[in-house]
Design an enzyme around this catalytic site. Sequence first.
Site, PDB file in Angstrom:
ATOM      1  N   GLU A 103       0.807  -1.231   0.057  1.00 55.37           N
ATOM      2  CA  GLU A 103       0.049  -0.038  -0.124  1.00 55.37           C
ATOM      3  C   GLU A 103       0.666   1.156  -0.041  1.00 55.37           C
ATOM      4  O   GLU A 103       0.684   2.196  -0.807  1.00 55.37           O
ATOM      5  CB  GLU A 103      -0.850  -0.177   1.106  1.00 55.37           C
ATOM      6  N   LYS A 121     -13.731   5.988  11.535  1.00 49.44           N
ATOM      7  CA  LYS A 121     -12.105   6.082  11.346  1.00 49.44           C
ATOM      8  C   LYS A 121     -11.542   7.350  11.756  1.00 49.44           C
ATOM      9  O   LYS A 121     -10.433   7.351  11.723  1.00 49.44           O
ATOM     10  CB  LYS A 121     -11.779   5.771   9.899  1.00 49.44           C
TER      11      LYS A 121
HETATM   12  C1  5RP Z   1      -5.186  -2.848   4.847  1.00 48.88           C
HETATM   13  C2  5RP Z   1      -5.684  -1.641   5.142  1.00 48.88           C
HETATM   14  C3  5RP Z   1      -7.028  -1.050   5.213  1.00 48.88           C
HETATM   15  O1  5RP Z   1      -7.126  -0.122   4.334  1.00 48.88           O
HETATM   16  C4  5RP Z   1      -7.534  -0.774   6.448  1.00 48.88           C
HETATM   17  O2  5RP Z   1      -7.240  -1.842   7.359  1.00 48.88           O
HETATM   18  C5  5RP Z   1      -9.034  -0.614   6.582  1.00 48.88           C
HETATM   19  O3  5RP Z   1      -9.883  -1.903   6.185  1.00 48.88           O
HETATM   20  P1  5RP Z   1     -11.383  -1.639   5.974  1.00 48.88           P
HETATM   21  O4  5RP Z   1     -11.522  -1.169   4.774  1.00 48.88           O
HETATM   22  O5  5RP Z   1     -11.663  -3.346   6.140  1.00 48.88           O
HETATM   23  O6  5RP Z   1     -11.773  -1.025   7.242  1.00 48.88           O
HETATM   24  O7  5RP Z   1      -4.883  -0.685   5.377  1.00 48.88           O
HETATM   25  O8  5RP Z   1      -3.780  -3.151   4.994  1.00 48.88           O
END
Ligand code: 5RP
Length: 221
Positions: A103, A121
């Site tokens: 990422e 978030k």
């Molecule tokens: C994975 C990530 C995801 O973007 C993060 O965990 C958010 O996940 P979700 O959309 O399932 O809440 O960084 O490595």
Amino acid sequence: MTQDELKKLVAREALKHVVEDAVVGVGSGSTVNHFIDALAGIKGRIEGAVAASDASAERLKRHGIRVFDLNAVNELPVYVDGADEVTEHLAMIKGGGGALTREKIIAAVARKFVCICDASKLVGVLGKFPLPVEVIPMARSHVGRELRRLGGHPELRQGFTTDNGNVVIDCHGLAITDPPKLEAELNNIAGAVTNGLFARRPADLLLLGCQDGVRTLKAKA
Ligand code: 5RP
């Protein structure tokens, strides 16, 4: 709306930022899964995608979307990904799904990073969500000691190996008041491949799914 419906809402909104006839960067996680499903509806208008995890690549392929190796791509106008925590300055903790290294690489290449999240978030200070650190297996104990020295409580993610063959340490208890500084410090630990702080290259745009619709936050210049 449920949390999942909010994720779907921002995933659909992110389609507006996809550039036609170009390759789009695709992150990983449940919010991004909704984005991939939405992307399938406009797949004839994009060249294809690069993916931050094997799981995302598989989902893209199942939809008939061409997946490119990042090395084969000269230009990446947009990268769409979720986050585990995000501030109004668009610094993030990522890596809950363990795909943080790929990422961060795709985010570094992309011209524009669009973060998609449900409202839960958004935080004032990063660190309630344990900070993931991807670690070369032989450095596990060393990195754990260094994280403890910085005031954290490291915990090895059990039974988990990243797509790169490494382990993940989740570091609890850090109140991250200066995210770019901590990100740089963690980058200097031998054996730590990547940490989940995305502050030196934050998102450019945050699409936040709220009960009254999508709120858009831009990075301050
Ligand atoms: C994975 C990530 C995801 O973007 C993060 O965990 C958010 O996940 P979700 O959309 O399932 O809440 O960084 O490595």
